[in-house]
Design a protein around this motif. Structure first.
Motif, PDB file in Angstrom:
ATOM      1  N   ILE A 120       0.704  -1.132   0.110  1.00  0.00           N
ATOM      2  CA  ILE A 120      -0.104  -0.194   0.007  1.00  0.00           C
ATOM      3  C   ILE A 120       0.898   1.199   0.207  1.00  0.00           C
ATOM      4  CG2 ILE A 120      -2.003  -1.069   0.918  1.00  0.00           C
ATOM      5  CD1 ILE A 120      -0.990   0.039   3.643  1.00  0.00           C
ATOM      6  N   LEU A 123      -0.425   4.754  -0.405  1.00  0.00           N
ATOM      7  CA  LEU A 123      -1.442   5.199   1.071  1.00  0.00           C
ATOM      8  C   LEU A 123      -0.519   5.683   1.925  1.00  0.00           C
ATOM      9  CD1 LEU A 123      -4.292   2.459   1.476  1.00  0.00           C
ATOM     10  CD2 LEU A 123      -4.309   4.868   0.433  1.00  0.00           C
ATOM     11  N   LEU A 126       0.749   9.072   0.984  1.00  0.00           N
ATOM     12  CA  LEU A 126      -0.210  10.049   1.606  1.00  0.00           C
ATOM     13  C   LEU A 126      -0.443  10.415   2.842  1.00  0.00           C
ATOM     14  CD1 LEU A 126      -3.412   9.092  -0.994  1.00  0.00           C
ATOM     15  CD2 LEU A 126      -1.968  11.123  -0.966  1.00  0.00           C
ATOM     16  N   GLY A 127      -0.182   9.100   3.783  1.00  0.00           N
ATOM     17  CA  GLY A 127      -0.563   9.104   5.317  1.00  0.00           C
ATOM     18  C   GLY A 127       0.555   9.986   5.812  1.00  0.00           C
ATOM     19  N   SER A 130       0.109  13.615   5.029  1.00  0.00           N
ATOM     20  CA  SER A 130      -1.012  14.432   6.047  1.00  0.00           C
ATOM     21  C   SER A 130      -0.351  14.365   7.263  1.00  0.00           C
ATOM     22  CB  SER A 130      -2.425  13.453   5.750  1.00  0.00           C
ATOM     23  OG  SER A 130      -1.887  12.280   6.412  1.00  0.00           O
ATOM     24  N   VAL A 131       0.326  13.432   7.800  1.00  0.00           N
ATOM     25  CA  VAL A 131       1.011  13.893   9.195  1.00  0.00           C
ATOM     26  C   VAL A 131       1.997  14.866   9.191  1.00  0.00           C
ATOM     27  CG1 VAL A 131       2.210  12.853  11.031  1.00  0.00           C
ATOM     28  CG2 VAL A 131       0.549  11.567   9.927  1.00  0.00           C
ATOM     29  N   TYR A 134       1.504  18.810  10.903  1.00  0.00           N
ATOM     30  CA  TYR A 134       1.716  19.085  12.191  1.00  0.00           C
ATOM     31  C   TYR A 134       2.944  19.794  12.297  1.00  0.00           C
ATOM     32  CZ  TYR A 134      -2.198  15.997  13.338  1.00  0.00           C
ATOM     33  OH  TYR A 134      -3.225  15.572  13.577  1.00  0.00           O
ATOM     34  N   ILE A 160      -5.559  20.584   4.193  1.00  0.00           N
ATOM     35  CA  ILE A 160      -6.536  19.644   4.481  1.00  0.00           C
ATOM     36  C   ILE A 160      -7.479  19.725   3.326  1.00  0.00           C
ATOM     37  CG2 ILE A 160      -8.602  19.060   5.682  1.00  0.00           C
ATOM     38  CD1 ILE A 160      -7.567  19.955   8.271  1.00  0.00           C
ATOM     39  N   GLU A 163      -5.770  18.154   0.074  1.00  0.00           N
ATOM     40  CA  GLU A 163      -5.528  16.783   0.245  1.00  0.00           C
ATOM     41  C   GLU A 163      -6.592  15.947  -0.382  1.00  0.00           C
ATOM     42  OE1 GLU A 163      -5.181  15.069   4.445  1.00  0.00           O
ATOM     43  OE2 GLU A 163      -3.068  15.475   3.782  1.00  0.00           O
TER      44      GLU A 163
ATOM     45  N   LEU B  31      -2.526  16.506  21.212  1.00  0.00           N
ATOM     46  CA  LEU B  31      -1.084  15.487  20.613  1.00  0.00           C
ATOM     47  C   LEU B  31      -1.282  14.192  21.189  1.00  0.00           C
ATOM     48  CD1 LEU B  31       1.387  18.317  20.571  1.00  0.00           C
ATOM     49  CD2 LEU B  31       0.107  17.261  18.785  1.00  0.00           C
ATOM     50  N   ILE B  34      -3.466  12.170  19.188  1.00  0.00           N
ATOM     51  CA  ILE B  34      -2.571  11.665  17.897  1.00  0.00           C
ATOM     52  C   ILE B  34      -1.730  10.536  18.111  1.00  0.00           C
ATOM     53  CG2 ILE B  34      -1.309  12.220  16.121  1.00  0.00           C
ATOM     54  CD1 ILE B  34      -1.901  15.263  16.623  1.00  0.00           C
ATOM     55  N   PHE B  51      -5.007  -1.880   4.930  1.00  0.00           N
ATOM     56  CA  PHE B  51      -5.740  -0.524   4.503  1.00  0.00           C
ATOM     57  C   PHE B  51      -6.297   0.321   5.655  1.00  0.00           C
ATOM     58  CE2 PHE B  51      -9.477   1.385   2.910  1.00  0.00           C
ATOM     59  CZ  PHE B  51      -8.950   1.909   2.012  1.00  0.00           C
ATOM     60  N   ALA B  54      -3.640   2.278   7.125  1.00  0.00           N
ATOM     61  CA  ALA B  54      -3.182   3.519   6.448  1.00  0.00           C
ATOM     62  C   ALA B  54      -4.506   4.589   6.539  1.00  0.00           C
ATOM     63  CB  ALA B  54      -3.003   3.271   4.880  1.00  0.00           C
ATOM     64  N   VAL B  57      -4.352   6.415   9.770  1.00  0.00           N
ATOM     65  CA  VAL B  57      -3.373   7.475   9.831  1.00  0.00           C
ATOM     66  C   VAL B  57      -3.790   8.523   8.790  1.00  0.00           C
ATOM     67  CG1 VAL B  57      -0.981   8.146   9.152  1.00  0.00           C
ATOM     68  CG2 VAL B  57      -1.271   5.947  10.354  1.00  0.00           C
ATOM     69  N   ILE B  58      -4.320   8.279   7.801  1.00  0.00           N
ATOM     70  CA  ILE B  58      -4.702   9.412   6.870  1.00  0.00           C
ATOM     71  C   ILE B  58      -5.974  10.156   7.286  1.00  0.00           C
ATOM     72  CG2 ILE B  58      -5.683  10.095   4.589  1.00  0.00           C
ATOM     73  CD1 ILE B  58      -4.058   7.531   3.435  1.00  0.00           C
ATOM     74  N   TYR B  60      -7.853   9.724  10.491  1.00  0.00           N
ATOM     75  CA  TYR B  60      -7.875  10.414  12.088  1.00  0.00           C
ATOM     76  C   TYR B  60      -6.786  10.903  12.205  1.00  0.00           C
ATOM     77  CZ  TYR B  60     -11.813   7.614  12.797  1.00  0.00           C
ATOM     78  OH  TYR B  60     -13.019   7.079  12.808  1.00  0.00           O
ATOM     79  N   SER B  61      -5.389  10.474  12.209  1.00  0.00           N
ATOM     80  CA  SER B  61      -4.277  11.411  12.692  1.00  0.00           C
ATOM     81  C   SER B  61      -4.260  12.626  11.435  1.00  0.00           C
ATOM     82  CB  SER B  61      -3.118  10.582  12.794  1.00  0.00           C
ATOM     83  OG  SER B  61      -3.130   9.199  13.158  1.00  0.00           O
ATOM     84  N   GLY B  62      -4.391  12.298  10.397  1.00  0.00           N
ATOM     85  CA  GLY B  62      -3.942  13.360   9.287  1.00  0.00           C
ATOM     86  C   GLY B  62      -5.019  14.429   9.304  1.00  0.00           C
ATOM     87  N   ALA B  63      -6.047  14.064   9.266  1.00  0.00           N
ATOM     88  CA  ALA B  63      -7.374  15.131   8.846  1.00  0.00           C
ATOM     89  C   ALA B  63      -7.934  15.505  10.011  1.00  0.00           C
ATOM     90  CB  ALA B  63      -8.115  14.282   7.965  1.00  0.00           C
ATOM     91  N   MET B  65      -7.552  15.032  13.431  1.00  0.00           N
ATOM     92  CA  MET B  65      -6.838  15.744  14.584  1.00  0.00           C
ATOM     93  C   MET B  65      -6.300  17.047  13.985  1.00  0.00           C
ATOM     94  SD  MET B  65      -7.352  13.970  17.034  1.00  0.00           S
ATOM     95  CE  MET B  65      -6.502  15.048  18.088  1.00  0.00           C
ATOM     96  N   VAL B  66      -6.008  17.019  12.673  1.00  0.00           N
ATOM     97  CA  VAL B  66      -5.380  18.529  12.190  1.00  0.00           C
ATOM     98  C   VAL B  66      -6.622  19.361  12.701  1.00  0.00           C
ATOM     99  CG1 VAL B  66      -4.851  19.860  10.612  1.00  0.00           C
ATOM    100  CG2 VAL B  66      -3.936  17.424  10.547  1.00  0.00           C
ATOM    101  N   LEU B  67      -7.796  19.053  12.427  1.00  0.00           N
ATOM    102  CA  LEU B  67      -8.947  20.235  12.680  1.00  0.00           C
ATOM    103  C   LEU B  67      -9.102  20.290  14.198  1.00  0.00           C
ATOM    104  CD1 LEU B  67     -11.780  18.991  10.213  1.00  0.00           C
ATOM    105  CD2 LEU B  67     -10.360  20.903  10.061  1.00  0.00           C
TER     106      LEU B  67
END
Lengths: 353, 164
Positions: A120, A123, A126-127, A130-131, A134, A160, A163, B31, B34, B51, B54, B57-58, B60-63, B65-67
């Motif tokens: 993957i 993905l 992308l992950g 997206s981290v 921070y 955001i 993305e 934090l 996260i 899957f 990934a 992370v994309i 929950y951690s990436g979108a 939690m950024v919000l």
């Protein structure tokens, strides 16, 4: 032959060190390339004093950044202020681990031109990106400075929003390949050279332009460089940073540019495959045959870096409301339309069982 | 190897969750959340759900939690204050959490036989398998859920819209 854990570990360690050193060197020279090219676009020379054609300028810049005083303002939130550039840089360096630089050449059972082949891979890239936001968000907040905070807020909102368009644009390519592994995606495009690349033969040029624009916004580069718009925000999120901490943000930005170039090459321009397909006879020994794909890959990534700088020298910056409107009202609907058209086309070509 | 990773990231997850409750500054709590989300992603990966890991992370951690951090930064929230309500939460919260924990442990131990099996690092579900289940066997529930989310988004837009 089963690879022993020790050989696997040692070869992987060497691969990681080589890739990181090359990546950091190319980051340094991309900065020089940018200064030279933007200089030419603005009808001046750019750096030309240090070494022949200014080629030693990156080394001198690096030494300068190391020797500068590392200021830390009184009112910062100390742990996060230090952590933020580390997050930014480590995320930028991590995603290169998924990128295959050349054909699947094995030595002692270990893939030589890719740090890790994950099913993957796309993905994960992308992950990680997206981290990476921070780093910017926390740097702006912990600096305790209005300009930094505004820059960080702009950056988070922008990343955001874009993305979404970026992820949707990639689905067309994934549909064509039927896999999320970057190697499989390239192998689908490897048959006839230029005409089987996703950009030309795959009719994914709409997806490519969406990806390109979203990726420019994602890396905070011109014309979407609002988080560090110097005419409004001094320097944006890194206003309060100096010396190596500033350099880490700087390196992260350019490393992200290189990763975007790599991903665009892999997904839309056939990765390491030659544009001439099988028209060129296989010349040279096995070593030349193994290194030739790497050469094509580097040429394509260089093309993307050139485009990045060219765009920066040419286009004016967006206004903030224009940026959001463009992302949500134009890029996302077009990306969804691309998914619908691509899946319809594939459904008509390959009837369902 | 897998077991060692499981214990490391399980411990990280629990430590992050405790830190989330103990920290008094909202950004530190965010934090820690996260950290919890990301270690959960590693646990999913260890169970073979690549899957899901990934996506964790994309999304929950990436979108999401950024919000969260975005809102905390935007409101410039300071340290939380102690009120009567928060004292009440101490008095009622600890016994409540203990009862819930005891109940869950009791159910898990007494009904051990009726759960499925999952082994660390053995059973790998590929993304293709997952999508085959989602888009063939469970197509209707999947689509209905997406319509539900769409309704929620439309509701949020309708609530946030200014009257002209």
């Amino acid at each position: 032959m089963e690879t022993s854990f020790l050989t696997f570990f040692l070869i992987s360690l060497v691969k990681v060190i080589v890739v990181v050193v090359i990546l950091l060197l190319s980051v340094a020279y991309t900065v020089l390339l940018e200064r030279k090219l933007v200089g030419r676009i603005q009808n001046r020379w750019g750096p030309s004093r240090v070494g022949p054609f200014g080629l030693l300028q990156p080394l001198v810049d690096g030494a300068k950044l190391f020797l500068k005083e590392d200021l830390m303002p009184e009112a910062v939130h100390r742990p996060l202020y230090i952590l933020a550039p580390v997050i930014a840089l480590s995320c930028a360096l991590l995603s290169i681990a998924m990128v295959p630089f050349g054909a699947d050449v094995r030595w002692h059972g270990v893939d030589l031109f890719q740090i890790s082949d994950v099913g993957i891979g796309l993905l994960i890239i992308l992950g990680i990106t997206s981290v990476g936001v921070y780093g910017i968000a926390l740097s702006g907040w912990s600096s305790n400075n209005k300009y930094s905070l505004l820059g960080a807020l702009r950056a988070s909102a922008q990343v955001i929003s874009y993305e979404l368009a970026l992820g949707l644009a990639l689905i067309g390519v994934v549909l064509r390949a039927g896999s999320l592994s970057l190697r499989d995606i390239v192998n689908v495009q490897a048959t006839h050279g230029l005409i089987s690349w996703n950009f030309f033969g795959g009719f994914q040029f709409v997806a490519f332009f969406i990806y390109l624009m979203a990726a420019y916004a994602e890396t905070n580069r011109s014309p979407f460089d609002l988080p560090e718009a110097e005419s409004e925000l001094t320097a944006g999120y890194h206003t309060e940073y100096s010396s190596m901490k500033f350099a880490m943000f700087f390196m992260a930005e350019y490393a992200n540019m290189i990763t975007v170039g790599c991903v665009a090459t892999l997904l839309f321009f056939g990765g390491w495959t030659s544009p001439f397909g099988n028209l060129i006879p296989a010349v040279g020994g096995p070593i030349v045959q193994a290194l030739l794909p790497v050469f094509w890959f580097v040429v394509k990534v260089f093309g993307f870096l050139f485009l990045y700088i060219w765009v920066r020298g040419t286009l004016p910056r967006f206004r903030y409301d224009q940026l959001m409107g463009f992302g949500w009202k134009f890029l996302v609907p077009v990306a969804i339309a691309n998914i619908v058209v691509t899946s319809l086309w594939m459904g008509l070509r390959v009837p369902m069982q | 190897m897998h077991l060692a990773l499981f214990f490391i990231f399980g411990a990280l997850c629990v430590a992050g969750a405790l830190n989330l409750l103990l920290q008094r500054h909202p950004i530190n709590s965010a934090l820690s959340l996260i950290v919890v989300m990301s270690s959960l992603a590693v646990l999913y990966l260890l169970l073979g759900a690549e899957f899901l890991a990934a996506a964790q992370v994309i999304v929950y951690s990436g979108a999401i939690m950024v919000l969260f951090t975005f809102v905390i930064m935007l409101l410039n929230a300071g340290k939380e204050e102690r009120t009567h309500g928060s004292k009440m939460a101490y008095v009622a919260g600890f016994p409540g959490a203990a009862i819930l924990l005891g109940l869950l442990t009791f159910i898990f131990v007494s009904r051990r036989g009726s759960f499925g099996q999952a082994r660390l690092g053995e059973y790998v579900v590929t993304t293709a398998d997952l999508s085959r289940v989602l888009f063939k066997d469970l197509l209707l529930p999947f689509e209905v859920t997406s319509v539900l989310i769409l309704i929620a988004i439309l509701g949020a837009v309708a609530l946030a819209r200014k009257e002209h």
